[in-house]
Design a protein around this motif. Structure first.
Motif, PDB file in Angstrom:
ATOM      1  N   GLU A  88       0.850  -1.188   0.000  1.00 15.18           N
ATOM      2  CA  GLU A  88       0.000   0.000   0.000  1.00 15.18           C
ATOM      3  C   GLU A  88       0.893   1.248   0.000  1.00 15.18           C
ATOM      4  O   GLU A  88       1.939   1.264   0.655  1.00 15.18           O
ATOM      5  CB  GLU A  88      -0.899   0.017   1.245  1.00 15.18           C
ATOM      6  CG  GLU A  88      -1.935  -1.089   1.260  1.00 15.18           C
ATOM      7  CD  GLU A  88      -2.951  -0.954   0.139  1.00 15.18           C
ATOM      8  OE1 GLU A  88      -3.381   0.176  -0.156  1.00 15.18           O
ATOM      9  OE2 GLU A  88      -3.318  -1.996  -0.441  1.00 15.18           O
ATOM     10  N   PRO A  89       0.501   2.292  -0.719  1.00 17.76           N
ATOM     11  CA  PRO A  89       1.340   3.498  -0.779  1.00 17.76           C
ATOM     12  C   PRO A  89       1.536   4.158   0.581  1.00 17.76           C
ATOM     13  O   PRO A  89       2.576   4.762   0.828  1.00 17.76           O
ATOM     14  CB  PRO A  89       0.606   4.409  -1.755  1.00 17.76           C
ATOM     15  CG  PRO A  89      -0.784   3.898  -1.807  1.00 17.76           C
ATOM     16  CD  PRO A  89      -0.717   2.431  -1.506  1.00 17.76           C
ATOM     17  N   GLU A  90       0.575   4.028   1.476  1.00 17.42           N
ATOM     18  CA  GLU A  90       0.701   4.623   2.806  1.00 17.42           C
ATOM     19  C   GLU A  90       1.899   4.037   3.550  1.00 17.42           C
ATOM     20  O   GLU A  90       2.576   4.735   4.298  1.00 17.42           O
ATOM     21  CB  GLU A  90      -0.583   4.409   3.620  1.00 17.42           C
ATOM     22  CG  GLU A  90      -1.777   5.184   3.104  1.00 17.42           C
ATOM     23  CD  GLU A  90      -2.427   4.576   1.854  1.00 17.42           C
ATOM     24  OE1 GLU A  90      -2.207   3.372   1.555  1.00 17.42           O
ATOM     25  OE2 GLU A  90      -3.132   5.322   1.156  1.00 17.42           O
ATOM     26  N   LEU A  93       4.931   5.784   2.130  1.00 21.76           N
ATOM     27  CA  LEU A  93       4.989   7.172   2.594  1.00 21.76           C
ATOM     28  C   LEU A  93       5.499   7.239   4.030  1.00 21.76           C
ATOM     29  O   LEU A  93       6.350   8.067   4.364  1.00 21.76           O
ATOM     30  CB  LEU A  93       3.606   7.821   2.477  1.00 21.76           C
ATOM     31  CG  LEU A  93       3.108   8.066   1.059  1.00 21.76           C
ATOM     32  CD1 LEU A  93       1.633   8.460   1.056  1.00 21.76           C
ATOM     33  CD2 LEU A  93       3.952   9.124   0.369  1.00 21.76           C
ATOM     34  N   GLN A 117      -2.736   2.708 -10.162  1.00 23.51           N
ATOM     35  CA  GLN A 117      -3.466   3.228  -9.008  1.00 23.51           C
ATOM     36  C   GLN A 117      -2.624   4.081  -8.072  1.00 23.51           C
ATOM     37  O   GLN A 117      -3.119   5.056  -7.516  1.00 23.51           O
ATOM     38  CB  GLN A 117      -4.072   2.078  -8.199  1.00 23.51           C
ATOM     39  CG  GLN A 117      -5.196   1.377  -8.896  1.00 23.51           C
ATOM     40  CD  GLN A 117      -5.752   0.232  -8.046  1.00 23.51           C
ATOM     41  OE1 GLN A 117      -5.033  -0.358  -7.244  1.00 23.51           O
ATOM     42  NE2 GLN A 117      -7.019  -0.066  -8.229  1.00 23.51           N
ATOM     43  N   TYR A 118      -1.357   3.725  -7.875  1.00 25.20           N
ATOM     44  CA  TYR A 118      -0.615   4.313  -6.766  1.00 25.20           C
ATOM     45  C   TYR A 118       0.627   5.121  -7.105  1.00 25.20           C
ATOM     46  O   TYR A 118       1.082   5.896  -6.273  1.00 25.20           O
ATOM     47  CB  TYR A 118      -0.219   3.214  -5.773  1.00 25.20           C
ATOM     48  CG  TYR A 118      -1.394   2.475  -5.195  1.00 25.20           C
ATOM     49  CD1 TYR A 118      -2.465   3.144  -4.619  1.00 25.20           C
ATOM     50  CD2 TYR A 118      -1.445   1.093  -5.234  1.00 25.20           C
ATOM     51  CE1 TYR A 118      -3.543   2.469  -4.095  1.00 25.20           C
ATOM     52  CE2 TYR A 118      -2.526   0.394  -4.696  1.00 25.20           C
ATOM     53  CZ  TYR A 118      -3.572   1.098  -4.132  1.00 25.20           C
ATOM     54  OH  TYR A 118      -4.629   0.420  -3.608  1.00 25.20           O
ATOM     55  N   LYS A 121       0.512   8.850  -6.430  1.00 22.08           N
ATOM     56  CA  LYS A 121       0.507   9.243  -5.015  1.00 22.08           C
ATOM     57  C   LYS A 121       1.920   9.346  -4.457  1.00 22.08           C
ATOM     58  O   LYS A 121       2.153  10.018  -3.458  1.00 22.08           O
ATOM     59  CB  LYS A 121      -0.273   8.226  -4.179  1.00 22.08           C
ATOM     60  CG  LYS A 121      -1.753   8.241  -4.389  1.00 22.08           C
ATOM     61  CD  LYS A 121      -2.416   7.237  -3.464  1.00 22.08           C
ATOM     62  CE  LYS A 121      -3.917   7.231  -3.689  1.00 22.08           C
ATOM     63  NZ  LYS A 121      -4.605   6.279  -2.801  1.00 22.08           N
ATOM     64  N   LEU A 122       2.859   8.662  -5.084  1.00 18.33           N
ATOM     65  CA  LEU A 122       4.239   8.613  -4.582  1.00 18.33           C
ATOM     66  C   LEU A 122       5.194   9.528  -5.342  1.00 18.33           C
ATOM     67  O   LEU A 122       6.377   9.591  -5.016  1.00 18.33           O
ATOM     68  CB  LEU A 122       4.747   7.167  -4.663  1.00 18.33           C
ATOM     69  CG  LEU A 122       3.909   6.130  -3.902  1.00 18.33           C
ATOM     70  CD1 LEU A 122       4.341   4.717  -4.267  1.00 18.33           C
ATOM     71  CD2 LEU A 122       3.998   6.369  -2.399  1.00 18.33           C
TER      72      LEU A 122
END
Length: 189
Positions: A88-90, A93, A117-118, A121-122
Motif C-alpha cells: 500500500e502506498p501509505e 509514505l 493506481q498508486y 501518489k508517490l
C-alpha cells in the motif's frame, strides 16, 4: 503446531556495473511458511540490487512494522528501508518519513494495476526509488529455487543477467521513480 521457517543459504557473485559494485557475498534467509518462493526471490534480488555492507534481512512477514530489508546507521536510525512486491502506498509514505532512503522493488501479478493506481501518489516523495521487475522473470527464478542458492548476478545498462545452475536468465530493471545508480554505497543519498 506451527510450521517452522525454511532456511535458504545464498552465495551471490555480484557485478553491479551500474553502481560500480563487485562483491561475492553469502547470506542466509528464513522463508516463513506463508511466504511464496517468488517473494523470497524478490527479497534476495532486492538485497543484491541495493547491496551495501550493512544491509540486512528483517523478520519480514512476521513483523508487520519492519521492511523486508534495511540498513541502520551508527545511531540506530534506519538509513535504508526496502520493500518488495506491491505494498500500500501509505506504507511507503510512512517509511520515507522514517528512513533516509526508501526503495520498492515492485513485482507481482498485479503490478501494472498497482502502477496505475498508486504511482501518482508517490511522485512527490524525494527519497523514494521504485524499481520494477517482470514477475515472469521472478517466477522463472523461483521455479528453480533450492535451499542452497548460487547466483552469478550482473546488472549493467539497466538489465539483470542471472546465472544459476548453468542457466542464464535476463530481465530489464525498470526505474519507475528516482535513481538508484546515484546512491553512495556508504548509505547517504
Amino acid at each position: 503446531m506451527a510450521l517452522p521457517s525454511t532456511i535458504h543459504r545464498a552465495t551471490i557473485q555480484l557485478s553491479h556495473v551500474d553502481r560500480g559494485i563487485y562483491e561475492t557475498f553469502q547470506t542466509t534467509l528464513a522463508r516463513h511458511p506463508s511466504e511464496t518462493a517468488e517473494r523470497l526471490v524478490l527479497r534476495l534480488l532486492a538485497y543484491a540490487i541495493c547491496y551495501e555492507p550493512d544491509l540486512t534481512f528483517t523478520k519480514g512477514i512476521c513483523a508487520g512494522d519492519e521492511p523486508d530489508l534495511w540498513s541502520r546507521g551508527p545511531d540506530g536510525r534506519v538509513s535504508l528501508w526496502i520493500e518488495v512486491g506491491t505494498p500500500e502506498p501509505e506504507r511507503l509514505l510512512k517509511a520515507s518519513r522514517h528512513a533516509g532512503r526508501t526503495v520498492l522493488l515492485a513485482s507481482g501479478p498485479s503490478r501494472f494495476r498497482w502502477d496505475e493506481q498508486y504511482r501518482a501518489k508517490l511522485a512527490d516523495v524525494p527519497n523514494l526509488v521504485v524499481l520494477g521487475i517482470d514477475f515472469a522473470f521472478v517466477s522463472q527464478v523461483a521455479a528453480g529455487l533450492e535451499r542452497s542458492i548460487a547466483w552469478d548476478l550482473t546488472i549493467t545498462g539497466g538489465t539483470i543477467y542471472l546465472t544459476s545452475a548453468g542457466k542464464t536468465l535476463e530481465c530489464a530493471l525498470e526505474v519507475l521513480k528516482g535513481q538508484l545508480s546515484s546512491w553512495q554505497i556508504s548509505g547517504t543519498p
